[in-house]
Design a protein around this motif. Structure first.
Motif, PDB file in Angstrom:
ATOM      1  N   ASP A  20       0.825  -1.213   0.000  1.00 33.87           N
ATOM      2  CA  ASP A  20       0.000   0.000   0.000  1.00 33.87           C
ATOM      3  C   ASP A  20       0.857   1.259   0.000  1.00 33.87           C
ATOM      4  OD1 ASP A  20      -2.300  -1.471   0.073  1.00 33.87           O
ATOM      5  OD2 ASP A  20      -2.799  -1.027   2.166  1.00 33.87           O
ATOM      6  N   HIS A  21       2.051   1.133   0.580  1.00 35.85           N
ATOM      7  CA  HIS A  21       2.889   2.325   0.692  1.00 35.85           C
ATOM      8  C   HIS A  21       3.626   2.673  -0.608  1.00 35.85           C
ATOM      9  CE1 HIS A  21       1.912   3.276   4.726  1.00 35.85           C
ATOM     10  NE2 HIS A  21       2.272   2.104   5.196  1.00 35.85           N
ATOM     11  N   GLU A  22       3.436   1.844  -1.633  1.00 35.24           N
ATOM     12  CA  GLU A  22       3.952   2.240  -2.951  1.00 35.24           C
ATOM     13  C   GLU A  22       3.179   3.456  -3.454  1.00 35.24           C
ATOM     14  OE1 GLU A  22       3.774  -0.943  -5.765  1.00 35.24           O
ATOM     15  OE2 GLU A  22       5.271  -2.140  -4.684  1.00 35.24           O
ATOM     16  N   SER A  23       1.870   3.468  -3.153  1.00 36.05           N
ATOM     17  CA  SER A  23       1.061   4.584  -3.654  1.00 36.05           C
ATOM     18  C   SER A  23       0.809   5.650  -2.585  1.00 36.05           C
ATOM     19  CB  SER A  23      -0.276   4.063  -4.186  1.00 36.05           C
ATOM     20  OG  SER A  23      -0.919   3.338  -3.168  1.00 36.05           O
ATOM     21  N   PHE A  24       0.989   5.291  -1.332  1.00 36.26           N
ATOM     22  CA  PHE A  24       0.726   6.256  -0.256  1.00 36.26           C
ATOM     23  C   PHE A  24       1.880   6.205   0.729  1.00 36.26           C
ATOM     24  CE2 PHE A  24      -1.324   8.006   3.512  1.00 36.26           C
ATOM     25  CZ  PHE A  24      -2.024   9.073   2.964  1.00 36.26           C
ATOM     26  N   PRO A  25       2.821   7.137   0.617  1.00 37.34           N
ATOM     27  CA  PRO A  25       4.040   7.042   1.433  1.00 37.34           C
ATOM     28  C   PRO A  25       3.757   7.045   2.923  1.00 37.34           C
ATOM     29  CG  PRO A  25       4.127   8.911  -0.090  1.00 37.34           C
ATOM     30  CD  PRO A  25       2.763   8.339  -0.201  1.00 37.34           C
ATOM     31  N   ILE A  26       4.569   6.322   3.633  1.00 34.68           N
ATOM     32  CA  ILE A  26       4.485   6.306   5.097  1.00 34.68           C
ATOM     33  C   ILE A  26       4.892   7.695   5.607  1.00 34.68           C
ATOM     34  CG2 ILE A  26       6.884   5.536   5.576  1.00 34.68           C
ATOM     35  CD1 ILE A  26       5.123   3.316   7.284  1.00 34.68           C
ATOM     36  N   ILE A  27       4.348   8.095   6.749  1.00 30.63           N
ATOM     37  CA  ILE A  27       4.641   9.454   7.236  1.00 30.63           C
ATOM     38  C   ILE A  27       5.659   9.408   8.376  1.00 30.63           C
ATOM     39  CG2 ILE A  27       3.648  11.530   8.275  1.00 30.63           C
ATOM     40  CD1 ILE A  27       1.012  10.746   6.920  1.00 30.63           C
ATOM     41  N   PRO A  28       6.827   9.962   8.161  1.00 33.57           N
ATOM     42  CA  PRO A  28       7.825   9.976   9.237  1.00 33.57           C
ATOM     43  C   PRO A  28       7.534  11.119  10.213  1.00 33.57           C
ATOM     44  CG  PRO A  28       8.813  10.462   7.082  1.00 33.57           C
ATOM     45  CD  PRO A  28       7.343  10.577   6.934  1.00 33.57           C
ATOM     46  N   ILE A  29       7.493  10.800  11.473  1.00 36.21           N
ATOM     47  CA  ILE A  29       7.209  11.816  12.495  1.00 36.21           C
ATOM     48  C   ILE A  29       8.515  12.282  13.135  1.00 36.21           C
ATOM     49  CG2 ILE A  29       6.085  12.185  14.751  1.00 36.21           C
ATOM     50  CD1 ILE A  29       4.169  12.202  12.277  1.00 36.21           C
ATOM     51  N   ALA A  30       8.696  13.582  13.144  1.00 34.57           N
ATOM     52  CA  ALA A  30       9.927  14.151  13.699  1.00 34.57           C
ATOM     53  C   ALA A  30       9.779  14.436  15.184  1.00 34.57           C
ATOM     54  CB  ALA A  30      10.277  15.443  12.956  1.00 34.57           C
ATOM     55  N   ARG A  31       8.593  14.900  15.575  1.00 33.27           N
ATOM     56  CA  ARG A  31       8.389  15.223  16.990  1.00 33.27           C
ATOM     57  C   ARG A  31       6.912  15.200  17.358  1.00 33.27           C
ATOM     58  NH1 ARG A  31       7.434  20.889  17.421  1.00 33.27           N
ATOM     59  NH2 ARG A  31       8.175  20.865  19.571  1.00 33.27           N
ATOM     60  N   GLY A  32       6.696  15.103  18.680  1.00 31.66           N
ATOM     61  CA  GLY A  32       5.325  15.163  19.179  1.00 31.66           C
ATOM     62  C   GLY A  32       5.201  16.365  20.093  1.00 31.66           C
ATOM     63  N   ASP A  33       3.982  16.903  20.170  1.00 28.21           N
ATOM     64  CA  ASP A  33       3.771  18.093  21.000  1.00 28.21           C
ATOM     65  C   ASP A  33       2.291  18.114  21.402  1.00 28.21           C
ATOM     66  OD1 ASP A  33       3.641  20.604  22.109  1.00 28.21           O
ATOM     67  OD2 ASP A  33       3.706  21.664  20.179  1.00 28.21           O
ATOM     68  N   GLY A  34       1.987  17.635  22.608  1.00 20.24           N
ATOM     69  CA  GLY A  34       0.591  17.586  23.049  1.00 20.24           C
ATOM     70  C   GLY A  34      -0.223  16.654  22.161  1.00 20.24           C
ATOM     71  N   VAL A  35      -1.325  17.153  21.614  1.00 18.82           N
ATOM     72  CA  VAL A  35      -2.136  16.280  20.750  1.00 18.82           C
ATOM     73  C   VAL A  35      -1.594  16.240  19.321  1.00 18.82           C
ATOM     74  CG1 VAL A  35      -4.276  16.520  22.036  1.00 18.82           C
ATOM     75  CG2 VAL A  35      -3.797  18.116  20.170  1.00 18.82           C
ATOM     76  N   TYR A  36      -0.513  16.983  19.059  1.00 18.42           N
ATOM     77  CA  TYR A  36       0.001  17.062  17.685  1.00 18.42           C
ATOM     78  C   TYR A  36       1.204  16.163  17.431  1.00 18.42           C
ATOM     79  CZ  TYR A  36      -3.116  20.972  16.999  1.00 18.42           C
ATOM     80  OH  TYR A  36      -4.238  21.737  16.885  1.00 18.42           O
ATOM     81  N   LEU A  37       1.232  15.599  16.243  1.00 23.97           N
ATOM     82  CA  LEU A  37       2.419  14.910  15.717  1.00 23.97           C
ATOM     83  C   LEU A  37       2.895  15.765  14.548  1.00 23.97           C
ATOM     84  CD1 LEU A  37       0.877  11.331  15.711  1.00 23.97           C
ATOM     85  CD2 LEU A  37       2.736  12.127  17.197  1.00 23.97           C
ATOM     86  N   GLU A  38       4.213  15.924  14.423  1.00 27.47           N
ATOM     87  CA  GLU A  38       4.733  16.805  13.367  1.00 27.47           C
ATOM     88  C   GLU A  38       5.715  16.037  12.506  1.00 27.47           C
ATOM     89  OE1 GLU A  38       5.762  20.965  14.581  1.00 27.47           O
ATOM     90  OE2 GLU A  38       7.621  20.472  13.536  1.00 27.47           O
TER      91      GLU A  38
END
Ligand code: PLP
Length: 433
Positions: free
Chosen positions: A23-41
Motif C-alpha cells: 500500500d505504501h507504494e502509492s501512499f508514502p508512510i509518514i515519518p514523524i519528527a516530533r510530538g507536541d501535546g495532541v500534535y504529531l509533526e
C-alpha cells in the motif's frame, strides 16, 4: 531531512505492523519528527492531530513536560533491573497505587511488557490456579467479536476473523458466547441468558470468561451496558470460573470512570492493564489479581505449583517512572471529572452525523466516539480512504473498516475535537457522493 528521505530508507528495511507494505507504494508512510501535546509533526512541519492517541495509548499528550521530566530523572538513577530476586522503589510505589485505585480486592500485581503478554499471563494463571486445586480446565470463554491481542494465546481467545482465521491450526481452545448487540439493558439481558445456558452445559471444562469491559475495541468499537458485566461476574462466581477483565484499552478513564469495571460495581479475578498505564510512553502491562488466586501458588518450593513465567523487561524502571508520573497527573488534575466536558464535546460532534444516509449509527462511551457507516463492502476500503483524506487535512484517525472512531488524548481541547469532526465530515462529503 525530508519526509521522502526517511520514508525511502524506511521502505528498504522495515516491515510495519498490521500493514500491507505494498500500500505504501502509492501512499508514502509518514515519518514523524516530533510530538507536541495532541500534535504529531512530520519532517516538513506538517502537523496532525492525534485523534486515536497513537493506537489508544496516549493520555496526556506527546512529549508531556511532566512525564518527560520524571522519565529523565529515572534515567539518571536506574534504567532497568531484573525483577526476579530484585525490586525497585518505582515498581513498589506503582503497585501500591494500583492496588489503592483498582476495584477492591485486587491486591497483587504481576507485570509484563505489552498487552498481549499480559493476556497470556492471565490465561496461564487462571488455568494454573484451577490446576493447583486439582481441577483440569483448559477451555476459555470470550465474547463474540472480542479482541485480546495477537500472540497465539491471546489470538485464540479473540474472535475477529480478520486477524485469527489464518492461524486457526495453531490456536488453543476457546469458545464464544454472544456479546450484547448494543448498549441497551435488554441486549445485556439477552446475552446473559446465552452465557448462563453455556455455563449450565459446560462450566466444568471452563477456566475463565475473558471480556473487554463496556467497549470491544478492535472488533469495531462495539459498546454494551454494564449490566452484562455485573451479571456475568455473578454467574462466574456461581459456577466457580474466573472472570478476567481485559481493560488494556478501556482502563485509565477511557469509558468515563478510572476502570470500566467500576460501572458494573464488580471486582474481577484478574484485571489486565497496559496502553494508558504509562501515559502512552513505554511498554508496560500488569495483571492484577486477588489474594485468593495468589494463595493458590504460594507454597514451599514446588516447580509445578509455582508460576514460573517471566519476560526480560518485566517491570522496567523507566516504564514504571512514566506510569507513576501518569498517575500523578490523574491525581493533580482531577482528570476523570475534567474529561466530562470533553466527553460532551464528543457527543456534540457526533450529532452532526446522525442523520446522514451513509451513517448506520453513532455511539459513545466516555472518551470514545463512533460513527459507523453502512452500505460499503470491504473491497471499497472506505476506512483507508477516510484515513488518507483526514491526514491531508491534518487529522490522524484510523477507521476499523467502516467504523470511524475518535479516541483522543485527554489534553485535547473542544476546538481541536471540532477540527477532527470537520475532517471526518469533509471526508464523508468527498467520498460518499
Ligand atoms: C482489549 C485489548 N486487549 C489486548 C490488546 C493487545 O495489546 P498489545 O497491542 O499491547 O499487545 C489490545 C490492543 O489493542 C486491546 O485493545
Amino acid at each position: 531531512m525530508t519526509n521522502q528521505h526517511i520514508s525511502n530508507r524506511d521502505m528498504n528495511v522495515l516491515w510495519h505492523p498490521c500493514t500491507q507494505m505494498k500500500d505504501h507504494e502509492s501512499f508514502p508512510i509518514i515519518p514523524i519528527a516530533r510530538g507536541d501535546g495532541v500534535y504529531l509533526e512530520d519532517f516538513e512541519k506538517n502537523r496532525y492531530i492525534d485523534g486515536i492517541s497513537s493506537w489508544w495509548v496516549n493520555l496526556f499528550g506527546h512529549a508531556n513536560a511532566y512525564i518527560n521530566g520524571k522519565v529523565k530523572e529515572q534515567l539518571d538513577t536506574l534504567e532497568h533491573v531484573i525483577l526476579a530476586g530484585f525490586t525497585h522503589e518505582g515498581i513498589v510505589r506503582l503497585s501500591e497505587r494500583l492496588v489503592a485505585l483498582a476495584p477492591e480486592g485486587l491486591t497483587r500485581c504481576f507485570y509484563a511488557d505489552n498487552g498481549s503478554s499480559a493476556v497470556e499471563v492471565a490465561l496461564k494463571m487462571s488455568y494454573h490456579a484451577h490446576r493447583n486445586k486439582g481441577d483440569n480446565r483448559a477451555l476459555f470463554v470470550s465474547l463474540s467479536n472480542s479482541y485480546h491481542g495477537e500472540t497465539l494465546g491471546a489470538l485464540s481467545i479473540g474472535d475477529v476473523a480478520l486477524y485469527k482465521e489464518t492461524y486457526e491450526p495453531l490456536l488453543i481452545r476457546s469458545i464464544q458466547t454472544p456479546s450484547p448487540i448494543n448498549q441497551s439493558l435488554e441486549a445485556a439481558k439477552a446475552a446473559i441468558i446465552h452465557f448462563e445456558l453455556l455455563l449450565r452445559e459446560r462450566s466444568d471444562e471452563i477456566a475463565a470468561l475473558i471480556v473487554e469491559p463496556l467497549v470491544q475495541g478492535a472488533g469495531g468499537m462495539v459498546m454494551y451496558h454494564p449490566h452484562f458485566l455485573t451479571e456475568a461476574k455473578r454467574l462466574c462466581e456461581e459456577y466457580a470460573i474466573h472472570f478476567i477483565a481485559d481493560e488494556i484499552m478501556v482502563g485509565f478513564g477511557r469509558t468515563g470512570t478510572m476502570f470500566a469495571c467500576e460501572q458494573a460495581d464488580i471486582t474481577p479475578d484478574f484485571l489486565i492493564l497496559s496502553k494508558g498505564l504509562t501515559g502512552g510512553y513505554l511498554p508496560l502491562s500488569v495483571v492484577m489479581t486477588t489474594e485468593s488466586i495468589y494463595g493458590e501458588f504460594y507454597c514451599d518450593y514446588d516447580p509445578h505449583r509455582s508460576f514460573l513465567h517471566s519476560h526480560s523487561y518485566t517491570g522496567n524502571a523507566l516504564a514504571c517512572a512514566a506510569a507513576n508520573a501518569t498517575l500523578d497527573l490523574f491525581e493533580k488534575n482531577k482528570v476523570i471529572e475534567a474529561n466530562q466536558k470533553l466527553s460532551r464535546a464528543i457527543n456534540e460532534g457526533l450529532k452532526r452525523f446522525e442523520s446522514r444516509k451513509e451513517v448506520k449509527e453513532t455511539r459513545q462511551c466516555g472518551m470514545i466516539g463512533v460513527i459507523e457507516l453502512q452500505g460499503f463492502n470491504a473491497s471499497q476500503r472506505i476506512g483507508v480512504k477516510i484515513h488518507r483524506h483526514c491526514l491531508s487535512l491534518g487529522v490522524l484517525i484510523r477507521p476499523l473498516g467502516s467504523v470511524i472512531y475518535v479516541m483522543p488524548p485527554y489534553v485535547i481541547t473542544p476546538e481541536e475535537l471540532g477540527l477532527i469532526f470537520d475532517a471526518i465530515e469533509s471526508a464523508l462529503n468527498e467520498l460518499t457522493l
